[in-house]
Scaffold this motif. Structure first.
Motif, PDB file in Angstrom:
ATOM      1  N   LEU A 143      66.548 -13.582 -24.758  1.00  0.00           N
ATOM      2  CA  LEU A 143      66.350 -15.031 -24.779  1.00  0.00           C
ATOM      3  C   LEU A 143      64.905 -15.370 -25.130  1.00  0.00           C
ATOM      4  O   LEU A 143      64.648 -16.257 -25.952  1.00  0.00           O
ATOM      5  CB  LEU A 143      66.729 -15.625 -23.424  1.00  0.00           C
ATOM      6  CG  LEU A 143      66.722 -17.137 -23.331  1.00  0.00           C
ATOM      7  CD1 LEU A 143      67.777 -17.745 -24.235  1.00  0.00           C
ATOM      8  CD2 LEU A 143      66.962 -17.566 -21.894  1.00  0.00           C
ATOM      9  N   LEU A 144      63.962 -14.663 -24.539  1.00  0.00           N
ATOM     10  CA  LEU A 144      62.556 -14.889 -24.836  1.00  0.00           C
ATOM     11  C   LEU A 144      62.255 -14.566 -26.303  1.00  0.00           C
ATOM     12  O   LEU A 144      61.528 -15.300 -26.974  1.00  0.00           O
ATOM     13  CB  LEU A 144      61.678 -14.038 -23.909  1.00  0.00           C
ATOM     14  CG  LEU A 144      60.169 -14.172 -24.084  1.00  0.00           C
ATOM     15  CD1 LEU A 144      59.724 -15.588 -23.761  1.00  0.00           C
ATOM     16  CD2 LEU A 144      59.454 -13.180 -23.202  1.00  0.00           C
ATOM     17  N   GLY A 145      62.828 -13.484 -26.809  1.00  0.00           N
ATOM     18  CA  GLY A 145      62.643 -13.121 -28.212  1.00  0.00           C
ATOM     19  C   GLY A 145      63.197 -14.169 -29.155  1.00  0.00           C
ATOM     20  O   GLY A 145      62.597 -14.473 -30.196  1.00  0.00           O
ATOM     21  N   THR A 146      64.328 -14.747 -28.801  1.00  0.00           N
ATOM     22  CA  THR A 146      64.927 -15.795 -29.625  1.00  0.00           C
ATOM     23  C   THR A 146      64.026 -17.016 -29.672  1.00  0.00           C
ATOM     24  O   THR A 146      63.790 -17.587 -30.747  1.00  0.00           O
ATOM     25  CB  THR A 146      66.318 -16.183 -29.071  1.00  0.00           C
ATOM     26  OG1 THR A 146      67.137 -15.018 -29.054  1.00  0.00           O
ATOM     27  CG2 THR A 146      66.965 -17.262 -29.910  1.00  0.00           C
ATOM     28  N   PHE A 147      63.516 -17.433 -28.513  1.00  0.00           N
ATOM     29  CA  PHE A 147      62.613 -18.585 -28.490  1.00  0.00           C
ATOM     30  C   PHE A 147      61.320 -18.297 -29.252  1.00  0.00           C
ATOM     31  O   PHE A 147      60.787 -19.179 -29.930  1.00  0.00           O
ATOM     32  CB  PHE A 147      62.301 -19.008 -27.061  1.00  0.00           C
ATOM     33  CG  PHE A 147      63.420 -19.764 -26.411  1.00  0.00           C
ATOM     34  CD1 PHE A 147      64.028 -20.820 -27.047  1.00  0.00           C
ATOM     35  CD2 PHE A 147      63.860 -19.409 -25.156  1.00  0.00           C
ATOM     36  CE1 PHE A 147      65.050 -21.535 -26.455  1.00  0.00           C
ATOM     37  CE2 PHE A 147      64.885 -20.106 -24.542  1.00  0.00           C
ATOM     38  CZ  PHE A 147      65.493 -21.169 -25.193  1.00  0.00           C
ATOM     39  N   ALA A 148      60.818 -17.085 -29.148  1.00  0.00           N
ATOM     40  CA  ALA A 148      59.599 -16.735 -29.877  1.00  0.00           C
ATOM     41  C   ALA A 148      59.849 -16.773 -31.384  1.00  0.00           C
ATOM     42  O   ALA A 148      59.014 -17.251 -32.156  1.00  0.00           O
ATOM     43  CB  ALA A 148      59.118 -15.348 -29.449  1.00  0.00           C
ATOM     44  N   PHE A 149      61.004 -16.301 -31.815  1.00  0.00           N
ATOM     45  CA  PHE A 149      61.350 -16.310 -33.243  1.00  0.00           C
ATOM     46  C   PHE A 149      61.458 -17.750 -33.747  1.00  0.00           C
ATOM     47  O   PHE A 149      60.912 -18.090 -34.801  1.00  0.00           O
ATOM     48  CB  PHE A 149      62.660 -15.560 -33.470  1.00  0.00           C
ATOM     49  CG  PHE A 149      63.144 -15.626 -34.885  1.00  0.00           C
ATOM     50  CD1 PHE A 149      62.552 -14.850 -35.858  1.00  0.00           C
ATOM     51  CD2 PHE A 149      64.179 -16.466 -35.240  1.00  0.00           C
ATOM     52  CE1 PHE A 149      62.978 -14.912 -37.170  1.00  0.00           C
ATOM     53  CE2 PHE A 149      64.620 -16.541 -36.536  1.00  0.00           C
ATOM     54  CZ  PHE A 149      64.020 -15.763 -37.516  1.00  0.00           C
ATOM     55  N   ILE A 150      62.153 -18.594 -33.003  1.00  0.00           N
ATOM     56  CA  ILE A 150      62.314 -19.985 -33.421  1.00  0.00           C
ATOM     57  C   ILE A 150      60.961 -20.692 -33.447  1.00  0.00           C
ATOM     58  O   ILE A 150      60.651 -21.428 -34.387  1.00  0.00           O
ATOM     59  CB  ILE A 150      63.305 -20.721 -32.495  1.00  0.00           C
ATOM     60  CG1 ILE A 150      64.716 -20.162 -32.699  1.00  0.00           C
ATOM     61  CG2 ILE A 150      63.286 -22.228 -32.748  1.00  0.00           C
ATOM     62  CD1 ILE A 150      65.731 -20.654 -31.702  1.00  0.00           C
ATOM     63  N   GLY A 203      58.056 -19.295 -33.914  1.00  0.00           N
ATOM     64  CA  GLY A 203      57.327 -18.753 -35.062  1.00  0.00           C
ATOM     65  C   GLY A 203      57.780 -19.367 -36.375  1.00  0.00           C
ATOM     66  O   GLY A 203      56.970 -19.657 -37.257  1.00  0.00           O
ATOM     67  N   MET A 204      59.079 -19.589 -36.510  1.00  0.00           N
ATOM     68  CA  MET A 204      59.598 -20.204 -37.727  1.00  0.00           C
ATOM     69  C   MET A 204      59.128 -21.655 -37.856  1.00  0.00           C
ATOM     70  O   MET A 204      58.792 -22.113 -38.949  1.00  0.00           O
ATOM     71  CB  MET A 204      61.134 -20.136 -37.753  1.00  0.00           C
ATOM     72  CG  MET A 204      61.675 -18.720 -37.838  1.00  0.00           C
ATOM     73  SD  MET A 204      61.061 -17.792 -39.247  1.00  0.00           S
ATOM     74  CE  MET A 204      61.854 -18.646 -40.573  1.00  0.00           C
TER      75      MET A 204
END
Length: 69
Positions: A47-54, A56-57
Motif C-alpha cells: 500500500l505504501l509503495g502504491t501511494f509512493a508510485f502515484i 511520484g507520477m
C-alpha cells in the motif's frame, strides 16, 4: 456450530458443505479467530509503495507539464 467461509451462513455441526456455494464449512470459533488476525505487514508495504508510485507520477507530471505553462 459451523459457518461457511464464503457466504457466512451458519449451519449445524453435522453439516460438511454449504448447499448455496458448495464450500467446505469451518468451525464458527476458528472462523472468528481468523477474522481477528492482524493485516499482514506485506499488505502495508504494498500500500505504501502504491501511494509512493502515484505521488511520484503526480510530481513528475507537474515537473514536466508545469515547465511548459
Amino acid at each position: 456450530m459451523k459457518i461457511c467461509p464464503l457466504c457466512h451462513t451458519k449451519f449445524e455441526d453435522s453439516a460438511e458443505y454449504c448447499p448455496k456455494c458448495k464450500a467446505q464449512l469451518e468451525d464458527f470459533e476458528e472462523a472468528e479467530k481468523e477474522e481477528q488476525k492482524a493485516v499482514p505487514k506485506s499488505f502495508w508495504i504494498a500500500l505504501l509503495g502504491t501511494f509512493a508510485f502515484i505521488g511520484g507520477m503526480i510530481l513528475l507530471y507537474k515537473l514536466v507539464y508545469g515547465a511548459f505553462m
